[in-house]
Scaffold this active site. Structure first.
Site, PDB file in Angstrom:
ATOM      1  CE1 TYR A  67      62.579  60.624 -12.901  1.00 30.41           C
ATOM      2  CE2 TYR A  67      60.598  60.614 -11.532  1.00 30.41           C
ATOM      3  CZ  TYR A  67      61.771  61.226 -11.951  1.00 30.41           C
ATOM      4  OH  TYR A  67      62.127  62.448 -11.428  1.00 30.41           O
ATOM      5  CB  SER A  68      62.293  53.227 -15.334  1.00 29.05           C
ATOM      6  OG  SER A  68      63.545  53.874 -15.470  1.00 29.05           O
ATOM      7  CB  ALA A  69      56.452  53.051 -15.606  1.00 31.81           C
ATOM      8  CE  LYS A  71      65.064  51.875 -18.577  1.00 28.82           C
ATOM      9  NZ  LYS A  71      64.867  52.993 -17.648  1.00 28.82           N
TER      10      LYS A  71
END
Length: 390
Positions: A67-69, A71
């Site tokens: 997921y947002s890791a 980014k």
């Protein structure tokens, strides 16, 4: 008991103990954790089940969507371009992406995309999911979109749009898609098992995510039963027009199945990075020092990447947050291993970060998506690293 496989260097045994406790007490189904210190791995552990339906065990090379890791990986690509002089983070986005200037966005600098200050958390008209996965329609929609607040006056977590916004700048500057650029310039030189856009031949290695249903659904619970400290956040969840909801509803239909092959092979640089905990830790280790002869960021670029750009009330998360240019900075709920750390969490518990003061780089990936204040898996591992450091 879950069998824990892998290796731990002397002095880092508390991390093995915490990792085992995550399975025994805190809900892990399949997971991996990796820690580098001064450019060398000191923890590399994995265990559990990668696919509960098929009974496939978690192996050393099991891949996990984080997921947002993701980014943090995308931000790293942007800083590499800045380091090479190809991208000026303080120049207007429109310098590289002229169409972006529409609807009052001509002066927004690239840095505000990275630090969640651009006000482009939501779309007035969501894009059909199939078109969003194809990239160009979503980029066109963001080009035309008016900001939701005056850019630079506030910050709010661009949970979905961050990937297309920063990714399109990377594409315009480098001539390569963000996933291709990351593969060529970061994953390739370091030998990382980490992808933004999964190659079709890697599908069989990917773990299947399991989603835990909350014990209490605060969105329907009586107001008097909601703890005082959560009432503002719950009010935002209950409001369909809040940024807390709209930031994750930029596609139509808004729900994205991140287990699906179509989503995993697409490039979503905010949220569908797939790799190993080892890959996350190794990337962050190369941000702060040399790893097998490769260093990604110079000390000067690292100092720039560490500099706080936004902090305080978050318009989307309805809680305090801190961001540098693309990375999360330590907070009370996510202290990492020191005040000079930088990294990024992902939905459900995944985490990658670097701490240059202690020479630490950390990666944790798991397939049981829990999240929320009761999920202590990542924090318990980080606390164990801190104990190991004395």
């Amino acid at each position: 008991m879950t069998t824990i496989e892998g290796e731990v260097a002397a002095g880092f045994e508390p991390v093995r103990e915490a990792f085992a406790a995550n399975f025994a007490q805190h809900g892990d189904i399949g997971a991996a954790v990796c820690v580098y210190r001064d450019g060398r791995p000191v923890v590399d552990l994995w265990g559990g089940v990668a696919d509960p339906d098929a009974g496939r065990p978690w192996a050393r090379d099991t891949l996990q969507l984080v997921y947002s890791a993701t980014k943090g990986a995308t931000a790293t690509a942007a800083h590499l371009l800045a380091q090479r002089g190809a991208l000026d983070l303080d120049a207007p986005v429109a310098k590289y992406w002229p169409e972006f200037a529409a609807n009052g966005k001509a002066e927004i600098p690239v840095r505000w995309l990275l630090s969640h200050q651009a006000g482009l958390v939501a779309l007035d008209q969501p894009v059909p999911l199939a078109e969003a996965l194809a990239w160009e329609p979503m980029v066109a929609a963001l080009s035309a979109q008016r900001p939701q607040w005056t850019p630079g006056t506030a910050h709010g977590y661009h949970g979905r749009t961050f990937g297309w916004l920063v990714g399109e700048v990377i594409r315009r500057v480098s001539g390569r898609t963000p996933g291709r650029f990351f593969a060529d310039e970061v994953a390739g030189p370091l030998g990382l098992d980490f992808f933004i856009g999964l190659p079709t031949g890697e599908r069989d290695r990917v773990s299947r995510m399991v989603y835990q249903q909350p014990e209490v659904d605060f969105t329907t619970a009586p107001p008097e039963s909601i703890p005082e400290e959560l009432r503002e956040l719950v009010a935002a969840w209950r409001d369909p027009n809040s940024f807390s909801n709209r930031a994750f509803q930029v596609t139509d239909p808004p729900e994205i199945d991140f287990n699906s092959p179509e989503v995993q092979v697409a490039e979503l640089p905010a949220s569908n990075g797939i790799g190993t905990a080892r890959g996350l830790a190794r990337m962050y280790a190369a941000l702060i020092g040399e790893v097998d002869g490769v260093r990604l960021l110079t000390p000067e670029t690292l100092a720039s990447a560490l500099k706080e750009q936004a902090s305080g009330a978050d318009q989307v998360m309805v809680a305090p947050s801190r961001f540098s240019s693309g990375y999360m900075l330590p907070t009370q709920t996510n202290p990492m291993t020191g005040p000079n750390s930088l990294g990024h969490t992902g939905r459900g518990g995944s985490l990658g970060f670097a701490d240059p003061e202690h020479g630490i780089a950390f990666g944790y990936a798991m397939n049981h998506i829990i999240g929320g204040p009761n999920d202590v898996r990542a924090t318990s591992l980080v606390e164990a690293v801190r104990r190991s450091l004395g």
